[in-house]
Scaffold this active site. Structure first.
Site, PDB file in Angstrom:
ATOM      1  CG  HIS A  94      -1.813   1.251   1.241  1.00 16.71           C
ATOM      2  ND1 HIS A  94      -2.813   1.452   0.309  1.00 16.71           N
ATOM      3  CD2 HIS A  94      -1.816   2.340   2.047  1.00 16.71           C
ATOM      4  CE1 HIS A  94      -3.411   2.605   0.558  1.00 16.71           C
ATOM      5  NE2 HIS A  94      -2.816   3.164   1.601  1.00 16.71           N
ATOM      6  CB  SER A  95       0.988   4.298   0.295  1.00 12.32           C
ATOM      7  OG  SER A  95       1.357   5.642   0.121  1.00 12.32           O
ATOM      8  CG  MET A  96       7.375   3.850   0.395  1.00 14.57           C
ATOM      9  SD  MET A  96       8.363   4.384   1.823  1.00 14.57           S
ATOM     10  CE  MET A  96       8.247   2.923   2.864  1.00 14.57           C
ATOM     11  CB  SER A 121      -3.093  -0.939  -2.365  1.00 15.77           C
ATOM     12  OG  SER A 121      -3.989  -0.176  -1.577  1.00 15.77           O
TER      13      SER A 121
END
Length: 252
Positions: A94-96, A121
């Protein structure tokens, strides 16, 4: 230090399932820790062996220096994750964490290990570019960013002493992700992009650009919500991941 020793540092299993025919490896977001995925592990314990990365500089690794470069972080994680490929493996970042998962997948593929699926994500594709300087803000500016994204436990944001402990790791993570790319590389595993329709960090169009980063199948799913859409939409997201895990078992 051996890879086995490194595994104890980097990998967390909240609900061990060593006999499971498939593994899910989860990569946290900037400022995030392994415990973010505890609910995912609980929900999918009967479907897979859920393993979560714990980056340096947080929780039980808070005394270690954080890593402020995505490439260096991926270089350190890849040999630790490689032994997990004795069965099909699905990556979820997720994200990074999506970018870290992608870079780890690139490194593992060069050694003949390819994830069955990579979930990206809440993150725009590596080839997209924005100028972001959150890591250059003062502490108050960094806290304001976390509050805006609603990705940090409210208890942490309200506890001055605890907050000061985690800010260095958060700043390091933001430096890593904000200085990354753009990258045009591809991986050979399928990619599924998941994104909130009101995410200030990744528009659906920027998430759709992940399709250029795989030579296999691509799918995108847009959920209602912001950057941390996956918390209120947990049941739906877990359903999508569960389907991929079962598909990986059927194929592999």
């Amino acid at each position: 230090m051996t890879v086995a020793d490194d595994s104890d540092l980097w990998l967390r299993r909240f609900h061990p399932a060593p006999a499971s025919p498939v593994r899910l490896v989860c990569f946290p977001h900037a400022g995030g820790s392994a415990s973010f995925y505890f609910p995912v592990s609980a929900a999918l314990a009967s479907d897979s062996d859920v393993v979560t990365l714990q980056y340096p500089g947080r929780q039980d690794r808070r005394t270690e220096p954080s890593v402020d470069d995505i490439g260096v972080l991926a270089d350190r994680i890849a040999p630790v994750v490689a032994p997990l490929f004795d069965r099909p493996v699905v990556f979820f970042g997720h994200s990074m964490g999506a970018v870290v998962a992608f870079e780890v997948a690139r490194r593992l593929e060069s050694g003949g290990r390819t994830p069955a699926m990579l979930f990206a994500s809440g993150r725009r594709a590596p080839s997209t570019r924005r100028v972001e300087t959150v890591h250059q803000r003062d502490d108050d500016g960094l806290v304001a960013e976390m509050k805006a994204l609603s990705g940090t436990d409210a208890q942490v944001l309200g506890d001055e002493e605890l907050l000061r402990m985690v800010l260095p790791a958060i700043r390091s993570d933001y430096r890593a992700i904000e200085t990354y790319g753009p990258v045009e590389a591809t991986v050979g595993c399928p990619i599924t992009a998941l994104v909130g329709d009101d995410d200030p960090k990744a528009t659906p169009a920027e998430a759709d650009a992940w399709r250029a980063h795989t030579t296999a199948a691509f799918h995108i799913q847009v959920f209602r919500g912001g950057h941390f859409y996956l918390s209120p939409r947990a049941v739906e997201v877990i359903g999508v991941v569960r389907e991929a895990l079962r598909g990986a078992v059927a194929v592999g």
